[in-house]
Each structure stands twice: as C-alpha cells, then as structure tokens.
Scaffold this motif. Structure first.
Motif, PDB file in Angstrom:
ATOM      1  N   ARG A  62      66.435  88.040  36.236  1.00 36.51           N
ATOM      2  CA  ARG A  62      65.720  88.479  35.025  1.00 36.51           C
ATOM      3  C   ARG A  62      66.180  89.872  34.615  1.00 36.51           C
ATOM      4  O   ARG A  62      66.309  90.159  33.420  1.00 36.51           O
ATOM      5  N   GLN A  63      66.426  90.720  35.603  1.00 36.65           N
ATOM      6  CA  GLN A  63      66.881  92.077  35.310  1.00 36.65           C
ATOM      7  C   GLN A  63      68.230  92.064  34.604  1.00 36.65           C
ATOM      8  O   GLN A  63      68.522  92.946  33.801  1.00 36.65           O
ATOM      9  N   TYR A  64      69.050  91.036  34.889  1.00 36.86           N
ATOM     10  CA  TYR A  64      70.370  90.941  34.276  1.00 36.86           C
ATOM     11  C   TYR A  64      70.371  90.068  33.014  1.00 36.86           C
ATOM     12  O   TYR A  64      71.425  89.658  32.552  1.00 36.86           O
ATOM     13  N   GLY A  65      69.186  89.754  32.496  1.00 38.62           N
ATOM     14  CA  GLY A  65      69.102  89.116  31.185  1.00 38.62           C
ATOM     15  C   GLY A  65      68.915  87.615  31.178  1.00 38.62           C
ATOM     16  O   GLY A  65      68.994  86.999  30.110  1.00 38.62           O
ATOM     17  N   CYS A  66      68.684  86.987  32.328  1.00 41.44           N
ATOM     18  CA  CYS A  66      68.499  85.537  32.375  1.00 41.44           C
ATOM     19  C   CYS A  66      67.070  85.157  31.969  1.00 41.44           C
ATOM     20  O   CYS A  66      66.115  85.836  32.328  1.00 41.44           O
ATOM     21  N   THR A  67      66.955  84.066  31.232  1.00 42.76           N
ATOM     22  CA  THR A  67      65.642  83.537  30.880  1.00 42.76           C
ATOM     23  C   THR A  67      65.144  82.629  32.003  1.00 42.76           C
ATOM     24  O   THR A  67      65.889  82.321  32.947  1.00 42.76           O
ATOM     25  N   ASP A  70      67.299  79.636  32.197  1.00 38.13           N
ATOM     26  CA  ASP A  70      68.564  79.940  32.863  1.00 38.13           C
ATOM     27  C   ASP A  70      68.390  79.943  34.385  1.00 38.13           C
ATOM     28  O   ASP A  70      69.195  79.365  35.117  1.00 38.13           O
ATOM     29  N   THR A  97      79.436  93.601  36.147  1.00 37.02           N
ATOM     30  CA  THR A  97      78.999  94.510  35.069  1.00 37.02           C
ATOM     31  C   THR A  97      79.865  95.760  35.031  1.00 37.02           C
ATOM     32  O   THR A  97      80.134  96.297  33.960  1.00 37.02           O
ATOM     33  N   SER A 103      75.927  91.428  29.292  1.00 35.02           N
ATOM     34  CA  SER A 103      74.904  90.564  29.885  1.00 35.02           C
ATOM     35  C   SER A 103      74.939  89.147  29.329  1.00 35.02           C
ATOM     36  O   SER A 103      74.653  88.185  30.049  1.00 35.02           O
ATOM     37  N   SER A 104      75.310  88.992  28.041  1.00 41.29           N
ATOM     38  CA  SER A 104      75.370  87.647  27.460  1.00 41.29           C
ATOM     39  C   SER A 104      76.426  86.793  28.153  1.00 41.29           C
ATOM     40  O   SER A 104      76.201  85.620  28.460  1.00 41.29           O
ATOM     41  N   THR A 107      75.389  85.976  31.783  1.00 42.40           N
ATOM     42  CA  THR A 107      74.472  84.837  31.827  1.00 42.40           C
ATOM     43  C   THR A 107      75.242  83.518  31.765  1.00 42.40           C
ATOM     44  O   THR A 107      74.896  82.550  32.456  1.00 42.40           O
TER      45      THR A 107
END
Length: 375
Positions: A62-67, A70, A97, A103-104, A107
């Motif tokens: 979640r911290q790296y942008g995953c829903t 995901d 990173t 981040s996109s 993911t």
C-alpha cells in the motif's frame, strides 16, 4: 534536540548516582540506549528516514501505491509473498524505485511479475546496469526495457545476457535493431538458439542482412522451437503451398510464425472451402491469416452475400472483398452499411450484428492448454 538529550542524560546521571545498588549491566545498557535515542517526533519529522509500516507485506505494498485489488491479485499469483520478510521485500522495492521506476510502473511489475521479488535482483547489479546503460543508450530506454521485462535484473549476467547480445551482433543486427527486438520480444535473452537447421530456414526466407525484415526473421526463428516451426510449415503445405513458398511467405510476413496452427488451419479452411479463394491469393495477401475468423472474415463475407441477395451496391466481391477484409470495423460499417437509406441500413446492421455474435462451437467451454512460450 540538544535539550532533549541533555534532559535524558541528567535523568540517567540522577539514577546512577542515587541508586543504592549496583546496576545490572543489561539494565545499564538499556537505560543508556534509551537516553541517546531521539524522540518519536524527531523520527517522524526527518524526511531522510524511510519507515516500514509493519511486518505485514500488504501494508508495504500500500505504501508503494498498490490498491486492495492489486494486493489481492499479487498474493493470489504469488502466495509466498504473504510470509516474506518485510525488510527483504522493502529492500527489493527500494532498488526499483532508486532506479527511477515510478509507482505506476512499479505496480504493473508487482501485478505481472510478482515472482521477481523472490529472486536476487541485487546480484551483479552495478555491473549489469552499467552494461545496459551502454546497450540502450539512455536511462529512459533502459527503464522502459526493465518495466517491459523485469527479468532483465535476474538473468545470469555472464552466462546469458552478455553472450546473447554478442550472438545477435555477430549475426548482423545493428544496435538499434537489437534494442527494438529486446523491447518487443522480452524472452529474447533466455530463449535464443540457432542451430544449422534454423539457419537454413532463415536463408530460405530470402531475407538479407540489413533489410527491414531481417531482425524479425532472425529473432523469431531463434526464439521458436524447431518442432513448432516444422508443424507450422507442414500445416501450410497441407493447404496447397510448397515448402519453398512457405519460407518465402515467412520472409515477407515474419509474424506468421507467431500464429497458432489452429488459427491458420481454421482461417485457411474457411477461405479455401467457403469463400472459394485460391491458395495463391492467400500467398499474395497473408493478412487474411491474421484476421479473426468469427469477428471479421465470416460476418463480412456473409454480409456480402446479404448485399447480393438484396441487389445492393457496393458489393463485397472481387478486389472489394480484400479491401473490405482489411478495413477497420468503423470504416467497414460506413462503407457497406451506413451508405444505404436508414431503414435498409438498420436491417443490414441487425443482420451483421447477428452473424458477428455467432461464436465458435463450444468456445466458452474450450480448455486452453499452454506449453510455455507460445512460439
């Protein structure tokens, strides 16, 4: 910060001087460590410190942008990641990173290649990145290649990557051609092999080094299984082509090598049996083999018959038939349906929709069997 440390030191000194008993060494170290640690507010305010949210990999994702969707997909595809050490996982995410992957795209990598995070991506990392930077020329192209195929970070650097690049350069591929093929064919590095029989096939296509099609022919034959090539050649021979004609056809349209035997078989059967076209016509128009039988060839051919029955123009016959097959869906409807009066166009559109919706028998229950790499 200085005031906080001074107060802590004063408290420690007070405890030490006023204790009637000798302090336990363990207790002494614990108090000393507590006295020198910064306050929690200081940790939160320091932008250079990256904190791991918890021991749960879900929180890290979640911290790296995953829903949530995901994360569910990642764990479904790679269940062992749920029990992976978070520090280890975090170090691998940080490598990506730090390379500059947004981040996109990160993911996407997590969704499509979760097994990457069970591999040692830090092995020969600096040497590997330096080599790729020289190969791809710019960092932007390098990042594009890694996002396209993250396994570039896991392939054996000395036994796979370097020999494969040298192999294609010896075959006459320019640096720009090699880059475009690495981007288009992600499995080029681990699956490339050219024996004498494959090289004979390449020569029989008639494609010369330096031509536009050479990079496609040489790479497609290199990553294809020898047995699969033989099957595809035999399948086309069965429909009236000679072996030499098949290889010349591959030379003019190399992507035919990527089509399955089943697709070519079904298209050729309909073209020769129902449409009554000749094999020579297919030889001159290989695009007919790429079209979808259910959504393009059949409905457009049947609509042509409907136009004939109704005595309408333009007809889908002769040269117009081939033009109609190559058209986009929007252009085809405009050229052969919407050109008529509204009531006629409505009738034709209903008929076209009905024949276009007819699916292959038992298509919904068809079991797909994969044998690894499709070629």
């Amino acid at each position: 910060m200085k005031a906080a440390n001074f107060n802590a030191f004063t408290q420690f000194r007070f405890l030490f001087l006023n204790s009637s008993k000798t302090l336990n060494p363990t207790r002494f170290l614990t108090i000393a460590a507590a006295a020198t640690l910064p306050s929690p507010e200081t940790l939160t305010d320091d932008p250079l410190i990256t904190t791991i949210p918890s021991n749960d990999p879900s929180d890290l994702f979640r911290q790296y942008g995953c829903t949530e969707a995901d994360i569910s997909k990642i764990f479904q595809r790679r269940p062992c990641l749920q029990k992976m050490d978070v520090k280890n996982l975090h170090s691998k995410l940080k490598i990506l990173t730090d390379l500059g992957i947004p981040s996109s795209d990160l993911t996407k990598i997590l969704n499509c290649r979760p097994r990457l995070f069970n591999c040692r991506i830090n092995r020969c990392l600096d040497e590997r990145l330096e080599f790729f930077q020289t190969l791809f020329g710019t960092k932007e192209v390098l990042l594009k290649a890694i996002v396209r195929n993250p396994s570039l970070l896991t392939y054996d650097f000395h036994k796979q990557i370097i020999p494969t690049v040298a192999f294609y350069e010896q075959l006459g591929l320019s640096r720009s051609d090699l880059i475009s093929m690495l981007l288009a064919r992600p499995t080029l590095i681990p699956r490339s092999s050219l024996d004498d029989e494959k090289m004979d096939y390449v020569h029989r296509t008639g494609v010369q080094k330096g031509t536009r099609m050479y990079k496609h022919v040489i790479t497609l034959f290199a990553i294809s299984r020898l047995e699969t090539i033989r099957q595809k050649v035999a399948n086309l021979e069965k429909h009236g082509f000679t072996e030499d004609e098949v290889f010349r056809l591959f030379g003019r349209s190399p992507f035919l090598v990527t089509l399955s035997v089943d697709k070519v078989q079904r298209n050729m059967t309909f073209i020769l049996g129902t449409m009554k076209l000749s094999a020579d016509l297919v030889l001159d128009n290989p695009c007919l083999l790429f079209l979808n039988l259910e959504t393009a060839i059949k409905p457009r051919y049947f609509l042509g018959g409907k136009l004939d029955d109704m005595g309408l123009e333009p007809r889908v016959k002769g040269p117009a038939l081939l033009r109609a097959m190559r058209m986009t869906e929007k252009r085809f409807i405009k050229a052969f349906i919407n050109c008529h009066p509204e009531d006629v166009a409505h009738e034709l559109m209903e008929y076209y929709g009905s024949v276009r919706c007819v699916r292959r028998l038992a298509e919904s229950s068809k079991k797909h069997s994969y044998k690894g790499f499709p070629f």
